[in-house]
Scaffold this motif. Structure first.
Motif, mmCIF file in Angstrom:
data_model
loop_
_atom_site.group_PDB
_atom_site.id
_atom_site.type_symbol
_atom_site.label_atom_id
_atom_site.label_comp_id
_atom_site.label_asym_id
_atom_site.label_seq_id
_atom_site.Cartn_x
_atom_site.Cartn_y
_atom_site.Cartn_z
ATOM 1 N N UNK A 70 0.850 -1.188 0.000
ATOM 2 C CA UNK A 70 0.000 0.000 0.000
ATOM 3 C C UNK A 70 0.890 1.244 0.000
ATOM 4 N N UNK A 71 0.318 2.434 -0.210
ATOM 5 C CA UNK A 71 1.118 3.659 -0.111
ATOM 6 C C UNK A 71 1.781 3.807 1.258
ATOM 7 N N UNK A 72 2.756 4.699 1.344
ATOM 8 C CA UNK A 72 3.664 4.774 2.489
ATOM 9 C C UNK A 72 2.954 5.006 3.821
ATOM 10 N N UNK A 73 2.125 6.021 3.904
ATOM 11 C CA UNK A 73 1.478 6.332 5.182
ATOM 12 C C UNK A 73 0.566 5.201 5.629
ATOM 13 N N UNK A 74 -0.153 4.642 4.694
ATOM 14 C CA UNK A 74 -1.018 3.508 5.001
ATOM 15 C C UNK A 74 -0.196 2.304 5.436
ATOM 16 N N UNK A 75 0.919 2.054 4.746
ATOM 17 C CA UNK A 75 1.784 0.921 5.083
ATOM 18 C C UNK A 75 2.317 1.042 6.504
ATOM 19 N N UNK A 76 2.702 2.254 6.898
ATOM 20 C CA UNK A 76 3.230 2.467 8.247
ATOM 21 C C UNK A 76 2.180 2.114 9.300
ATOM 22 N N UNK A 77 0.953 2.557 9.090
ATOM 23 C CA UNK A 77 -0.124 2.274 10.046
ATOM 24 C C UNK A 77 -0.431 0.780 10.110
ATOM 25 N N UNK A 78 -0.454 0.146 8.947
ATOM 26 C CA UNK A 78 -0.754 -1.289 8.900
ATOM 27 C C UNK A 78 0.352 -2.094 9.576
ATOM 28 N N UNK A 79 1.601 -1.771 9.284
ATOM 29 C CA UNK A 79 2.723 -2.490 9.894
ATOM 30 C C UNK A 79 2.735 -2.312 11.410
ATOM 31 N N UNK A 80 2.427 -1.109 11.874
ATOM 32 C CA UNK A 80 2.366 -0.871 13.318
ATOM 33 C C UNK A 80 1.285 -1.743 13.953
ATOM 34 N N UNK A 81 0.136 -1.798 13.314
ATOM 35 C CA UNK A 81 -0.977 -2.611 13.804
ATOM 36 C C UNK A 81 -0.584 -4.085 13.875
ATOM 37 N N UNK A 82 -0.009 -4.596 12.797
ATOM 38 C CA UNK A 82 0.330 -6.016 12.725
ATOM 39 C C UNK A 82 1.485 -6.381 13.656
ATOM 40 N N UNK A 83 2.459 -5.480 13.769
ATOM 41 C CA UNK A 83 3.643 -5.769 14.589
ATOM 42 C C UNK A 83 3.304 -5.892 16.067
ATOM 43 N N UNK A 84 2.215 -5.263 16.483
ATOM 44 C CA UNK A 84 1.827 -5.300 17.895
ATOM 45 C C UNK A 84 0.840 -6.424 18.206
ATOM 46 N N UNK A 85 0.494 -7.205 17.189
ATOM 47 C CA UNK A 85 -0.463 -8.289 17.368
ATOM 48 C C UNK A 85 0.270 -9.572 17.770
ATOM 49 N N UNK A 86 0.009 -10.049 18.966
ATOM 50 C CA UNK A 86 0.704 -11.217 19.494
ATOM 51 C C UNK A 86 0.486 -12.455 18.628
ATOM 52 N N UNK A 87 -0.706 -12.587 18.052
ATOM 53 C CA UNK A 87 -1.004 -13.776 17.246
ATOM 54 C C UNK A 87 -0.169 -13.834 15.971
ATOM 55 N N UNK A 88 0.437 -12.696 15.587
ATOM 56 C CA UNK A 88 1.248 -12.651 14.366
ATOM 57 C C UNK A 88 2.748 -12.594 14.672
ATOM 58 N N UNK A 89 3.116 -12.923 15.890
ATOM 59 C CA UNK A 89 4.523 -12.811 16.285
ATOM 60 C C UNK A 89 5.431 -13.747 15.496
ATOM 61 N N UNK A 90 4.866 -14.816 14.944
ATOM 62 C CA UNK A 90 5.667 -15.747 14.140
ATOM 63 C C UNK A 90 5.554 -15.483 12.640
ATOM 64 N N UNK A 91 4.760 -14.492 12.271
ATOM 65 C CA UNK A 91 4.630 -14.127 10.856
ATOM 66 C C UNK A 91 5.768 -13.184 10.475
ATOM 67 N N UNK A 92 6.247 -13.292 9.259
ATOM 68 C CA UNK A 92 7.248 -12.359 8.742
ATOM 69 C C UNK A 92 6.517 -11.281 7.955
ATOM 70 N N UNK A 93 6.829 -10.020 8.244
ATOM 71 C CA UNK A 93 6.154 -8.896 7.604
ATOM 72 C C UNK A 93 7.138 -8.129 6.723
ATOM 73 N N UNK A 94 6.675 -7.741 5.545
ATOM 74 C CA UNK A 94 7.467 -6.855 4.697
ATOM 75 C C UNK A 94 6.533 -5.904 3.974
#
Length: 279
Positions: A70-94
């Motif tokens: 997604x565009x930059x500002x949206x990507x930052x918000x989405x990554x912040x949301x996902x990075x703080x989700x415990x259920x996704x701690x084993x997922x790799x995000x890029x």
């Protein structure tokens, strides 16, 4: 990998989905997009296996690999949301965003363990899922930015992912990336926007009629997605201004050299040689 989720099925996200499916890089491809029509088209054509209608459902699916396209500002918000989700701690995000400093600053106050920033240097002035295509990343470069210093195994997985899409990966830090792409992509777009605007405001109506293929090709990127490019020009403003200042200095030097034919020819031959050697 077993499961992969793409957030944003535009030009880049859609092209990623197509190459993953063709190269059989994931058993299951999930996708989320705010445009239901893009999801419907991708699923009907068999490029994705499952469409996600609610963003929070991603946390229940727990994909092995998540790409935020997604565009930059949206990507930052989405990554912040996902990075703080415990259920996704084993997922790799890029991600695939065109500037990294904004994202890094947005996330720097949290403990990031599973994000590797990446930027495929591929694209088009067209946008949306309909513009996506197979092989978009083949023989293109992808810049890997390990801003959060995650473990080497996950870093290697992200690098190998892009390599399997046919891309050559290179590593840079945040500042190196943003200053490099300011010259490689952002400034050329800014110049194309500016020149197009200047022509639009010029009273001489003969410019369009007298233009040949060179001008039209030069201005092609001025037709790029305005929403995306507003995002880029704002979030990487400092690096773009730096490159613009250097560009202006080069133009001023060339104009000064018009006072001497030999000096001007010397400069132009030097520029020609550099272009032929490097590009």
């Amino acid at each position: 990998m077993k499961s992969l989720c793409i957030i944003g099925l535009g030009l880049i996200g859609g092209s990623i989905a197509k190459d993953i499916k063709l190269r059989k890089l994931a058993e299951l491809i999930y996708a989320f997009d705010k445009h239901a029509n893009s999801l419907e088209k991708a699923k009907a054509a068999g490029w994705i296996d499952h469409s996600i209608n609610e963003f929070n459902d991603i946390k229940d699916i727990k994909p092995d690999f998540i790409i935020v396209a997604t565009p930059i500002k949206s990507a930052a918000k989405i990554l912040l949301n996902l990075a703080q989700e415990e259920s996704l701690s084993n997922s790799i995000l890029t991600d695939t965003a065109s500037a990294k400093g904004f994202i890094y600053e947005y996330l720097r106050d949290i403990k990031v363990k599973n994000i590797v920033l990446s930027h495929p240097m591929a694209g088009s002035n067209n946008s949306g899922f309909d513009a996506s295509k197979e092989g978009l990343f083949n023989n293109k470069k992808t810049i890997i930015v390990d801003a959060f210093k995650i473990d080497s195994e996950n870093l290697a997985i992200v690098e190998q992912f892009w390599q399997k899409l046919g891309s050559e990966t290179i590593k840079m830090n945040v500042d190196e990336h943003d200053y490099a792409v300011a010259y490689a992509s952002h400034l050329p777009h800014l110049i194309a926007f500016g020149l197009t605007d200047a022509i639009k405001n010029e009273a001489n109506s003969n410019i369009n009629e007298s233009s040949a293929g060179g001008l039209k090709e030069f201005l092609r990127i001025a037709a790029s997605d305005p929403d995306m490019w507003a995002d880029i020009l704002i979030t990487n403003k400092e690096a773009i201004i730096n490159s613009l200042n250097q560009f202006n200095t080069s133009i001023e030097n060339l104009l000064k050299n018009t006072e001497s034919v030999e000096d001007l020819k010397s400069s132009l031959y030097e520029i020609k040689k550099f272009k032929e050697d490097k590009f």
